[in-house]
Scaffold this active site. Structure first.
Site, PDB file in Angstrom:
ATOM      1  N   GLU A  62       9.944   7.982 -16.860  1.00 54.06           N
ATOM      2  CA  GLU A  62       8.575   8.464 -17.067  1.00 54.06           C
ATOM      3  C   GLU A  62       8.045   8.026 -18.432  1.00 54.06           C
ATOM      4  O   GLU A  62       6.870   7.667 -18.578  1.00 54.06           O
ATOM      5  CB  GLU A  62       8.522   9.994 -16.951  1.00 54.06           C
ATOM      6  CG  GLU A  62       8.809  10.464 -15.536  1.00 54.06           C
ATOM      7  CD  GLU A  62       9.079  11.955 -15.488  1.00 54.06           C
ATOM      8  OE1 GLU A  62       8.273  12.727 -16.027  1.00 54.06           O
ATOM      9  OE2 GLU A  62      10.120  12.350 -14.931  1.00 54.06           O
ATOM     10  N   HIS A  78       0.832  -1.220   0.000  1.00 55.24           N
ATOM     11  CA  HIS A  78       0.000   0.000   0.000  1.00 55.24           C
ATOM     12  C   HIS A  78       0.861   1.261   0.000  1.00 55.24           C
ATOM     13  O   HIS A  78       0.445   2.304   0.514  1.00 55.24           O
ATOM     14  CB  HIS A  78      -0.947   0.044   1.211  1.00 55.24           C
ATOM     15  CG  HIS A  78      -1.761  -1.194   1.399  1.00 55.24           C
ATOM     16  ND1 HIS A  78      -3.041  -1.336   0.908  1.00 55.24           N
ATOM     17  CD2 HIS A  78      -1.468  -2.375   1.997  1.00 55.24           C
ATOM     18  CE1 HIS A  78      -3.505  -2.538   1.215  1.00 55.24           C
ATOM     19  NE2 HIS A  78      -2.563  -3.199   1.866  1.00 55.24           N
ATOM     20  N   SER A 121      15.441  20.893 -17.384  1.00 54.32           N
ATOM     21  CA  SER A 121      14.256  21.734 -17.555  1.00 54.32           C
ATOM     22  C   SER A 121      14.667  23.006 -18.297  1.00 54.32           C
ATOM     23  O   SER A 121      15.765  23.517 -18.094  1.00 54.32           O
ATOM     24  CB  SER A 121      13.686  22.091 -16.180  1.00 54.32           C
ATOM     25  OG  SER A 121      12.949  23.288 -16.251  1.00 54.32           O
ATOM     26  N   LYS A 136      17.148  21.531 -12.325  1.00 53.40           N
ATOM     27  CA  LYS A 136      16.399  20.275 -12.479  1.00 53.40           C
ATOM     28  C   LYS A 136      17.146  19.187 -13.222  1.00 53.40           C
ATOM     29  O   LYS A 136      17.829  19.431 -14.199  1.00 53.40           O
ATOM     30  CB  LYS A 136      15.092  20.543 -13.235  1.00 53.40           C
ATOM     31  CG  LYS A 136      14.079  21.313 -12.420  1.00 53.40           C
ATOM     32  CD  LYS A 136      13.369  20.439 -11.421  1.00 53.40           C
ATOM     33  CE  LYS A 136      12.255  19.707 -12.102  1.00 53.40           C
ATOM     34  NZ  LYS A 136      11.348  19.037 -11.236  1.00 53.40           N
TER      35      LYS A 136
END
Ligand code: ARG
Length: 475
Positions: free
Chosen positions: A289, A155, A276, A282
């Site tokens: 992803e 969980h 970025s 970043k």
């Protein structure tokens, strides 16, 4: 070039050609189409429909065409409807009208399925090779971390400590099943549809068995109507690829999570990260992803073919032309995604010290207390209650389980003797799980060596099949 027209008084409207034309995407089938034509030609010569001399001329022209296609010297043009029309034009350009003899005894309906099956065999082998490489890099990282202790989650909440190698090895398990599914696909789909003709078989090609054998199939499909309409092999392949996509998406999700500063379990190499355009600091895990995101189209492609097939009348219907783009897309997606993921995992730096810090957070050793009591003969339900009471007491005192005093333990349950503290370490928890599927260092090391031997067996059959396939293509 149009393969039909005798009964028409005009050619198709421009809008119809635009809709009907598939050569812009099915041209990738060209090498397989030429190879299938050669096998078909041998059958026509064998049955006497084409005499040996003409047969030799046509074969020579097909072979020249094959090398011209490979060398980029021949391609489709604006007049070609599909790959089959383009290949026939190329043949006629090389051998004259004699080339049209090749069309005897076969239809695009059986040709297209045969080409497509060969394309899939070829490309599923290529995907499998990359999957074995991914398993191999996961296995190397898993062995490096076969004794690094980390929190395990259910969980997404701290559950029980595990070794991190176990966490990495679980991904290899799913991927090995994917490879196995592909092997299964290859076995089930090794029957040739060639010879089915339009739908009823052909009187001009009485022995399709020899063409099937020449193309590396085990035999011929038993029913010509089924042979032209069966796309189970397409749906199954798309499922196998979608399942790979789902596995990669879960792997991608974990890397994305682990690379957050909150987790800090992994640093992805610069070459496998992106920046970025506005925030100079970043470093984003875009590969992970994309691995997560690409599963969307892989699942979509599977859905597309299932919907095309549902309720479709038997034998060939033009709807079936919609079977190809989803497959080309799923195959290409994985051929681009897998190398990047392999590189990302191979170069990733994991941080076991960070994992260890969280290993006992969230009272993840509570199960050890329950197990300690169960080993002493206390019924597990009672043991579970007692361990829960320990957690409650700790929460009220804002301390960890190992910080409870002997008296606290004894007050909760008389069997909680001072030696309970001996099981209250992450190492102890991990060490106690020695069954074959468990997370002890020894079990995980053994699991990794089984992964390695299964993976090298897979590499062996994939190499053998790929060799056999390329020999068939080049024969
Ligand atoms: N381009 C077609 C396809 O991909 C080839 C078969 C066409 N057959 C026909 N009878 N129109 O399905």
């Amino acid at each position: 070039m149009a393969l039909w027209g005798g009964r028409f008084s005009s050619g198709p409207a421009e809008s119809v050609s635009a809709l009907s034309r598939s050569v812009d995407f099915d041209w990738v089938l060209a090498p397989y189409d030429v190879r299938v034509n050669i096998a078909h030609l041998h059958g026509l010569v064998e049955s006497g429909v084409i005499d040996a001399e003409d047969g030799a001329k046509i074969e020579q022209a097909l072979r020249t065409l094959a090398s011209d296609i490979t060398a980029g010297k021949f391609s489709f043009n604006d007049t070609d409807e599909d790959v089959h029309s383009a290949v026939e034009r190329g043949l006629i350009e090389r051998v004259g009208n004699l080339g049209g003899a090749i069309r005897a005894g076969r239809s695009r309906n059986d040709l297209v399925v045969t080409d497509f099956k060969l394309y899939l065999i070829d490309h599923l082998l290529e995907v499998s090779t990359l999957l074995t490489q991914l398993v191999a890099v996961l296995s190397v990282q898993a062995s490096k971390h076969a004794s690094s202790i980390a929190p395990g989650f259910t969980h997404l909440q701290h559950a029980q400590p595990i070794v991190f190698g176990h966490e990495l090895a679980k991904h290899a398990q799913g991927l090995l099943r994917d490879i196995d599914r592909i092997s299964d696909w290859l076995e089930r789909n090794s029957f040739s549809p060639l010879g089915a003709g339009a739908l009823a078989g052909s009187g001009l090609q009485p022995h399709p068995e020899s063409a099937a054998q020449e193309l590396g199939f085990i035999g011929v499909m038993p029913n010509s109507i089924d042979a032209t309409s069966d796309r189970d092999f397409v749906a199954e392949a798309l499922f196998d690829l979608a399942m790979v996509g789902v596995h990669l998406s879960r792997l991608g999700e974990e890397f994305t999570l682990w690379s957050t500063s909150e987790f800090g379990w992994v640093t992805v190499a610069d070459a496998f990260s992106t920046g970025s355009s506005i925030m100079p600091q970043k470093k984003n895990p875009d590969i992970a992803e994309l691995a997560r995101g690409k599963s969307g189209r892989l699942i979509g492609n599977l859905t597309a073919i299932m919907v095309v097939l549902k309720g479709l009348p038997f034998a060939y219907n033009r709807d079936l032309q919609e079977d190809k783009e989803p497959v080309f897309d799923s195959v290409q997606t994985l051929l681009v995604l897998l190398p990047a993921l392999i590189g990302m995992i191979e170069t990733a730096k994991f941080h076991p010290e960070k994992m260890l810090q969280g290993a006992t957070a969230g009272f993840s050793l509570a199960t050890e207390i329950a197990d300690f009591l169960a080993r002493k003969g206390v019924p597990f339900a009672t043991a579970h209650e007692a361990a829960g009471a320990c957690v409650k007491l700790c929460e009220s005192k804002s301390i960890e389980l190992h910080e409870l005093g002997d008296a606290d333990f004894a007050a909760i349950h008389p069997a909680l003797t001072p030696d309970v503290k001996g099981v209250l370490t992450a190492q102890g928890a991990v060490d106690s799980r020695t069954s074959s599927l468990g997370t002890s260092v020894e079990s995980v090391s053994q699991q990794i060596s089984i992964i390695d031997s299964e993976n090298s067996l897979a590499q062996m059959w994939i190499t053998a099949e790929s060799k056999r396939f390329s020999e068939m293509m080049n024969a």
